[in-house]
Design a protein around this motif. Sequence first.
Motif, PDB file in Angstrom:
ATOM      1  N   PRO A 227      -9.904   8.526  -2.522  1.00 36.32           N
ATOM      2  CA  PRO A 227      -9.085   9.593  -2.188  1.00 36.32           C
ATOM      3  C   PRO A 227      -7.934   8.977  -1.677  1.00 36.32           C
ATOM      4  O   PRO A 227      -6.930   9.801  -1.431  1.00 36.32           O
ATOM      5  N   PHE A 228      -7.532   7.774  -1.577  1.00 35.62           N
ATOM      6  CA  PHE A 228      -6.361   7.344  -1.075  1.00 35.62           C
ATOM      7  C   PHE A 228      -5.960   6.040  -1.796  1.00 35.62           C
ATOM      8  O   PHE A 228      -6.890   5.401  -2.551  1.00 35.62           O
ATOM      9  N   GLN A 229      -4.763   5.701  -1.666  1.00 36.95           N
ATOM     10  CA  GLN A 229      -4.291   4.196  -2.300  1.00 36.95           C
ATOM     11  C   GLN A 229      -5.019   3.394  -1.293  1.00 36.95           C
ATOM     12  O   GLN A 229      -4.839   3.401  -0.112  1.00 36.95           O
ATOM     13  N   PRO A 230      -5.521   2.236  -1.859  1.00 41.64           N
ATOM     14  CA  PRO A 230      -6.072   1.209  -0.775  1.00 41.64           C
ATOM     15  C   PRO A 230      -4.939   0.380  -0.453  1.00 41.64           C
ATOM     16  O   PRO A 230      -4.054   0.318  -1.034  1.00 41.64           O
ATOM     17  N   THR A 231      -5.157  -0.057   1.039  1.00 44.14           N
ATOM     18  CA  THR A 231      -4.330  -1.041   1.406  1.00 44.14           C
ATOM     19  C   THR A 231      -4.368  -2.163   0.575  1.00 44.14           C
ATOM     20  O   THR A 231      -5.184  -2.548  -0.122  1.00 44.14           O
ATOM     21  N   GLY A 232      -3.314  -3.034   0.923  1.00 45.72           N
ATOM     22  CA  GLY A 232      -3.204  -4.256   0.223  1.00 45.72           C
ATOM     23  C   GLY A 232      -4.379  -5.215   0.256  1.00 45.72           C
ATOM     24  O   GLY A 232      -5.063  -5.903  -0.479  1.00 45.72           O
ATOM     25  N   ASP A 258     -11.022  -4.862  11.569  1.00 46.28           N
ATOM     26  CA  ASP A 258     -11.031  -4.420  12.826  1.00 46.28           C
ATOM     27  C   ASP A 258     -11.652  -2.897  12.429  1.00 46.28           C
ATOM     28  O   ASP A 258     -11.639  -2.341  11.537  1.00 46.28           O
ATOM     29  N   VAL A 259     -12.035  -2.119  13.432  1.00 53.05           N
ATOM     30  CA  VAL A 259     -12.578  -0.632  13.475  1.00 53.05           C
ATOM     31  C   VAL A 259     -11.421   0.175  13.012  1.00 53.05           C
ATOM     32  O   VAL A 259      -9.929  -0.199  13.123  1.00 53.05           O
ATOM     33  N   GLY A 260     -11.733   0.799  11.978  1.00 54.25           N
ATOM     34  CA  GLY A 260     -10.757   1.736  11.232  1.00 54.25           C
ATOM     35  C   GLY A 260     -10.067   0.905  10.097  1.00 54.25           C
ATOM     36  O   GLY A 260      -9.140   1.534   9.567  1.00 54.25           O
ATOM     37  N   LYS A 263     -13.318  -0.452   5.806  1.00 53.16           N
ATOM     38  CA  LYS A 263     -14.559  -1.094   5.116  1.00 53.16           C
ATOM     39  C   LYS A 263     -15.388  -0.451   4.452  1.00 53.16           C
ATOM     40  O   LYS A 263     -16.018  -0.720   3.401  1.00 53.16           O
ATOM     41  N   THR A 264     -15.439   0.811   4.699  1.00 53.89           N
ATOM     42  CA  THR A 264     -16.595   1.819   3.993  1.00 53.89           C
ATOM     43  C   THR A 264     -15.922   1.745   2.502  1.00 53.89           C
ATOM     44  O   THR A 264     -16.814   1.832   1.576  1.00 53.89           O
ATOM     45  N   ALA A 265     -14.560   1.891   2.423  1.00 52.59           N
ATOM     46  CA  ALA A 265     -14.157   1.956   0.697  1.00 52.59           C
ATOM     47  C   ALA A 265     -14.444   0.553   0.088  1.00 52.59           C
ATOM     48  O   ALA A 265     -14.933   0.888  -0.940  1.00 52.59           O
ATOM     49  N   VAL A 266     -14.553  -0.553   0.723  1.00 51.09           N
ATOM     50  CA  VAL A 266     -14.899  -1.580  -0.010  1.00 51.09           C
ATOM     51  C   VAL A 266     -16.351  -1.698  -0.272  1.00 51.09           C
ATOM     52  O   VAL A 266     -16.747  -1.973  -1.408  1.00 51.09           O
ATOM     53  N   VAL A 514     -17.959   6.021  13.894  1.00 53.66           N
ATOM     54  CA  VAL A 514     -17.935   7.344  13.941  1.00 53.66           C
ATOM     55  C   VAL A 514     -16.351   7.819  13.541  1.00 53.66           C
ATOM     56  O   VAL A 514     -15.538   6.964  14.016  1.00 53.66           O
ATOM     57  N   ASP A 515     -16.223   8.634  12.668  1.00 50.41           N
ATOM     58  CA  ASP A 515     -14.711   8.760  12.130  1.00 50.41           C
ATOM     59  C   ASP A 515     -14.236  10.403  12.411  1.00 50.41           C
ATOM     60  O   ASP A 515     -14.762  11.046  11.559  1.00 50.41           O
ATOM     61  N   VAL A 516     -13.608  10.546  13.373  1.00 46.46           N
ATOM     62  CA  VAL A 516     -12.986  12.056  13.227  1.00 46.46           C
ATOM     63  C   VAL A 516     -11.450  12.024  13.462  1.00 46.46           C
ATOM     64  O   VAL A 516     -11.038  11.819  14.578  1.00 46.46           O
ATOM     65  N   GLY A 543      -7.354   6.914  16.896  1.00 43.78           N
ATOM     66  CA  GLY A 543      -6.308   6.192  16.090  1.00 43.78           C
ATOM     67  C   GLY A 543      -6.799   6.159  14.933  1.00 43.78           C
ATOM     68  O   GLY A 543      -6.303   5.277  14.056  1.00 43.78           O
ATOM     69  N   ARG A 544      -7.224   7.260  14.471  1.00 43.84           N
ATOM     70  CA  ARG A 544      -7.923   7.123  12.996  1.00 43.84           C
ATOM     71  C   ARG A 544      -7.078   8.154  12.158  1.00 43.84           C
ATOM     72  O   ARG A 544      -7.448   8.439  10.631  1.00 43.84           O
ATOM     73  N   GLY A 545      -6.211   8.796  12.544  1.00 43.24           N
ATOM     74  CA  GLY A 545      -5.344   9.840  11.669  1.00 43.24           C
ATOM     75  C   GLY A 545      -3.997   9.516  11.856  1.00 43.24           C
ATOM     76  O   GLY A 545      -3.344   8.379  12.330  1.00 43.24           O
TER      77      GLY A 545
HETATM   78  P1  ADP Z   1     -14.212   1.055   9.397  1.00 42.20           P
HETATM   79  O1  ADP Z   1     -13.498  -0.226   8.601  1.00 42.20           O
HETATM   80  O2  ADP Z   1     -13.922   1.225  10.733  1.00 42.20           O
HETATM   81  O3  ADP Z   1     -15.492   1.242   8.940  1.00 42.20           O
HETATM   82  P2  ADP Z   1     -13.420   3.269   7.671  1.00 42.20           P
HETATM   83  O4  ADP Z   1     -14.008   2.903   6.291  1.00 42.20           O
HETATM   84  O5  ADP Z   1     -14.581   4.231   8.605  1.00 42.20           O
HETATM   85  O6  ADP Z   1     -13.310   2.091   8.771  1.00 42.20           O
HETATM   86  O7  ADP Z   1     -12.351   3.825   7.551  1.00 42.20           O
HETATM   87  C1  ADP Z   1     -11.383   4.624   8.696  1.00 42.20           C
HETATM   88  C2  ADP Z   1     -10.627   5.996   8.231  1.00 42.20           C
HETATM   89  O8  ADP Z   1      -9.538   5.222   7.282  1.00 42.20           O
HETATM   90  C3  ADP Z   1     -11.675   6.751   7.287  1.00 42.20           C
HETATM   91  O9  ADP Z   1     -10.947   8.120   7.585  1.00 42.20           O
HETATM   92  C4  ADP Z   1     -11.082   6.390   5.823  1.00 42.20           C
HETATM   93  O10 ADP Z   1     -11.078   7.580   5.215  1.00 42.20           O
HETATM   94  C5  ADP Z   1      -9.360   5.840   6.269  1.00 42.20           C
HETATM   95  N1  ADP Z   1      -8.986   5.075   5.094  1.00 42.20           N
HETATM   96  C6  ADP Z   1      -9.649   3.895   4.711  1.00 42.20           C
HETATM   97  N2  ADP Z   1      -8.777   3.316   3.745  1.00 42.20           N
HETATM   98  C7  ADP Z   1      -7.963   3.962   3.890  1.00 42.20           C
HETATM   99  C8  ADP Z   1      -6.474   3.854   2.999  1.00 42.20           C
HETATM  100  N3  ADP Z   1      -6.305   2.924   2.142  1.00 42.20           N
HETATM  101  N4  ADP Z   1      -5.412   4.902   3.025  1.00 42.20           N
HETATM  102  C9  ADP Z   1      -5.949   5.957   3.773  1.00 42.20           C
HETATM  103  N5  ADP Z   1      -7.044   6.131   4.741  1.00 42.20           N
HETATM  104  C10 ADP Z   1      -7.793   5.232   4.531  1.00 42.20           C
END
Ligand code: ADP
Length: 655
Positions: A227-232, A258-260, A263-266, A514-516, A543-545
């Motif tokens: 749902p988003f562009q991956p970071t570099g 680091d937290v946030g 990693k989940t996307a990976v 946890v992610d809110v 610091g997650r939004g």
């Molecule tokens: P953690 O590394 O702590 O496990 P998460 O995978 O839970 O981090 O991601 C933290 C938040 O950032 C989530 O809400 C996730 O959807 C969001 N997120 C992850 N990668 C990106 C990205 N490339 N662009 C925008 N939001 C992202």
Amino acid sequence: MRDLILHLPRRWEDRTTFRPIGSLRPGAVETIQGKLGTLKTKSPRRGMTICQIPLSDGTGTVQLTWFNQPYAVKTLTAGAHVIANGKVEENFGELQINTPEIETGEEHIQAGRIVPVYPLTGNINQKWLRKVLFTAVPTYAPKLPEPLPHHLLASQSFPGKGRAVLEFHWPADFARRDLARRRLAFEELFLLQMELAEQRKDREQEPRILFFQLEQPLLESFLERLPFQPTGAQFRVMQQILGDLARPVPMNRLLQGDVGSGKTAVAAFAAWCAFRSGFQAAIMAPTEILSEQHFHKLQEMLEPAGVRCARLSGSQKKSEKKKVYAALAEHSVDLVVGTHALIQEGVEFARLGLVVVDEQHKFGVMQRTVLRQKGHNPDLLVMTATPIPRTLALTLYGDLEVSRLDELPPGRQPIQSESVPFSERRRVYDDIRRQIQEGRQAYIICPLVEETDKVEATAAVEEAEVLRTRVFPEFSVALLHGRMKGAEKEKVMQEFRSGLHQILISTTVIEVGVDVPNATHMLVQDANRFGLAQLHQLRGRVGRGRHASRCIFMGDAKSEDSARRLKAIARLSDGFDVAEEDLQIRGPGDFYGLRQSGFPEFKVADLLRDQDLLELARHQAENIMREDPHLEHSDHRTLRQALEGRQLRSAELVH
Ligand code: ADP
Ligand code: MG
């Protein structure tokens, strides 16, 4: 005997010189020598006997004194020449040494030299142990096998094993003791590095059974679903994973972020690769809340693409679990997300190709191994927010490839951190109120060290009551703690996520993952009671939004260490810096509870102090493995025996 002579000193006392008795001052521990005078026994009251013998050396006299120990003086005769050691005290203007260590023989064991001080157990006494080791070490140390190859000893100018052990116990001077220490520390680190190198070699020779179909545009098809562009950084790690999957040996990768950092996307990408190649994937997370959260996210992203997802947790009904077991065994589920429930007996996979372990420091080594063994040499991705300092990473994960997510998703604002004393709580509560009025949500963390502790769960309930009724009566305040049932917890989390509650009071069950994003404010009450790593993890919940976030650590430091922690957490935002500081404050043994997770303990080596030795050990181990992988060279024979003889404790660590 081997165990005995490897019972090593904890410290040493320099008793090389005798102090003239005339120059003794009260307060210091001193070693003196002289001639004994005549024993005087006094009995000032019933049940108390004081024995005193004067000791003189021509410069003065001191009273050697024993209370209720008539046996201690039995062998001491007037006129004998002795050495005494102990703390000098003053009693009615007269110097005395209470319960001194006395030595009468010709051989000066307890004095006249650098004297070892051993750790004691049971009712073994220091003097006795010293006496035993004074004869045992020189006799038996030379017989200890030498595990280090001669070429290594020579190139590093290290003493041989026997000499090193002898000089560590009974050093002629401190420089020799230091060299002996380095050599013994090196040996510990080197043997561990040899084991790691062998593990790596073994795994690399064991070919991949599972082959990935990499001709598909795996990355592109995944990114379409993200749902988003991956970071570099995410993009780079995904490519590294693709690289791993193309290699003939299974992936063995540690992802630190680091937290946030996302990693989940990976993890989702790795699961995607497995799925597209016809394999199953398992993702293990340490808590129910976290596994539930992963499950929802992954399901949302991957199910539309045909990935059949399931969840497995301890709180599920037996019948539910059985259904999942069956689905995994017949491959009607592609991705399973779960807690420890994943490694239970009965869980079997038809085609497990990938194992992901999230927040791996929460798991023991064995748990990781067990999950992995449920597949045929599957790929392994372990993820952690614990930024393991380089020294420890080398020791612990010598054979893992390491990736780092060193970039946060865009739009994140730095978390403003502050440590405040309890007396400022009113201002802190007002800040929270203002944030909530602006539409944000807040966490309040209560000082519950053990989430399973009943007493502390009660404390959280009470605290919640006070906050709910007196401090924030105008808001909806929910409570989360470890004694709640899984379903109950998830309901509260869901309600908080959906915005039904403005404040969530929680124990540390909230700590991990946890992610809110709308929750921007965190107050950690009694922050002095948490460890530094834990504070950093907790802070990662905000610091997650895209809104600015704040984290307030409230508490009054009760010790120097806790003051240092509170200062550090407000100052440091980077997880690596926090980890380094934590390591400094706590020492490696305590670091993130690694001891419990099977972290190797060293007798001599000190990971903080011996970083250079660790690098050297790793380097030397790699050289040897490259030049003589089967250790067939005659100079490597004893090394091979030493390795075979060791329990492969460390090997377990990395699997
Ligand atoms: P953690 O590394 O702590 O496990 P998460 O995978 O839970 O981090 O991601 C933290 C938040 O950032 C989530 O809400 C996730 O959807 C969001 N997120 C992850 N990668 C990106 C990205 N490339 N662009 C925008 N939001 C992202
Ligand atoms: Mg996470």
